[in-house]
Design an enzyme around this catalytic site. Structure first.
Site, PDB file in Angstrom:
ATOM      1  N   GLY A  42       0.785  -1.238   0.000  1.00  0.00           N
ATOM      2  CA  GLY A  42       0.000   0.000   0.000  1.00  0.00           C
ATOM      3  C   GLY A  42       0.813   1.283   0.000  1.00  0.00           C
ATOM      4  N   GLU A  97       3.469   5.530   5.821  1.00  0.00           N
ATOM      5  CA  GLU A  97       2.329   4.597   5.802  1.00  0.00           C
ATOM      6  C   GLU A  97       1.246   5.106   4.871  1.00  0.00           C
ATOM      7  OE1 GLU A  97       1.296   1.761   6.635  1.00  0.00           O
ATOM      8  OE2 GLU A  97       1.804   1.166   8.677  1.00  0.00           O
ATOM      9  N   ASP A  98       0.482   4.183   4.314  1.00  0.00           N
ATOM     10  CA  ASP A  98      -0.685   4.585   3.537  1.00  0.00           C
ATOM     11  C   ASP A  98      -1.798   5.074   4.471  1.00  0.00           C
ATOM     12  OD1 ASP A  98      -1.100   2.021   4.596  1.00  0.00           O
ATOM     13  OD2 ASP A  98      -1.623   1.085   2.681  1.00  0.00           O
ATOM     14  N   ASP A 101      -4.732   3.044  10.974  1.00  0.00           N
ATOM     15  CA  ASP A 101      -6.110   2.733  11.344  1.00  0.00           C
ATOM     16  C   ASP A 101      -6.128   2.417  12.846  1.00  0.00           C
ATOM     17  OD1 ASP A 101      -8.842   2.142  10.681  1.00  0.00           O
ATOM     18  OD2 ASP A 101      -8.375   0.018  10.712  1.00  0.00           O
ATOM     19  N   ARG A 163      -5.538  -0.616  -6.291  1.00  0.00           N
ATOM     20  CA  ARG A 163      -4.461   0.248  -5.794  1.00  0.00           C
ATOM     21  C   ARG A 163      -4.130   1.337  -6.808  1.00  0.00           C
ATOM     22  NH1 ARG A 163      -2.298  -2.383  -1.301  1.00  0.00           N
ATOM     23  NH2 ARG A 163      -2.287  -4.649  -1.366  1.00  0.00           N
TER      24      ARG A 163
END
Ligand code: IMP
Ligand code: MG
Length: 193
Positions: A42, A97-98, A101, A163
């Site tokens: 990602g 980081e993408d 969460d 993606r």
């Protein structure tokens, strides 16, 4: 019939924000040579664009991980399949980081990187979904605050697909997408419809 997904952050917003983050990192690391590390798959799209907005000499490294179940089940522990090459001791590391969460994955990988005695270690995430945080993780650089909805595009996948969506979409009907995994193909168009 309502759409399965809608544009949350369009490509122009993403480009502008990535440029701003790059400028900020350029200022903050002036005179230094940071090491940017991201996690496949990602993070690769964001990293590729971000490094071209940073006007400093820098290194990039990729990590790849495999999970034991999902982040919550595994408490973020992952198996490292591909690691940073070379020594991070004394280096200024920016972990990219993408999306952060629950924070479990980032916290685990940050603790591994911290163990390698870098001079500094900061987190840069494109999306911060802080509403779902389980462990405290505070990114130094945040692209966008992300609402509590599943997102795809710009590196983020649904079952390894999408993606390559140029926009970041919020999946408003996740069961609908599971039922019809091709539903977002029209969004792959290179220019907005
Ligand atoms: P964590 O919960 O903070 O450990 O996030 C773990 C990983 O889950 C992220 O790095 C993403 O690869 C993935 N992820 C979390 N939320 C989403 C989402 O909305 N869409 C796609 N991938 C996600
Ligand atoms: Mg990821």
């Amino acid at each position: 019939m309502p759409e399965v997904a809608s544009v949350l952050f369009g490509r122009e917003d993403v480009r502008r924000r990535v440029r701003e983050l790059g400028r900020q990192i350029t200022e903050d690391y002036a005179g230094r040579e940071p090491v940017l590390v991201t996690v496949l798959r990602g993070g690769a799209v964001f990293l590729a664009d971000l490094i071209r907005e940073i006007d400093l000499p820098l290194e990039t490294h990729l990590m790849a991980i495999s999970r034991y179940g999902d982040a919550e089940e595994s408490l973020g522990r992952v198996q490292i399949r591909l690691d940073v090459e070379g020594d991070l001791r004394g280096r200024d590391v920016v972990f990219v980081e993408d999306i952060v969460d629950t924070g479990l994955t980032s916290r685990y990988l940050l603790s591994i990187l911290a163990g390698r005695a870098p001079a500094s270690l900061e987190l840069c995430t494109l999306l911060d979904r802080s509403a779902r945080r389980i462990v405290p993780v505070e990114p130094r650089y945040i692209g966008f605050d992300c609402p509590d909805v599943f997102v795809v595009g710009y590196g983020l996948d649904h079952d390894e697909r999408y993606r390559n969506l140029p926009d970041i979409l919020s999946v408003d009907d996740l069961p609908g997408l599971r039922e019809d995994p091709d539903a977002l193909i029209p969004h792959l168009a290179a220019s907005p419809a």
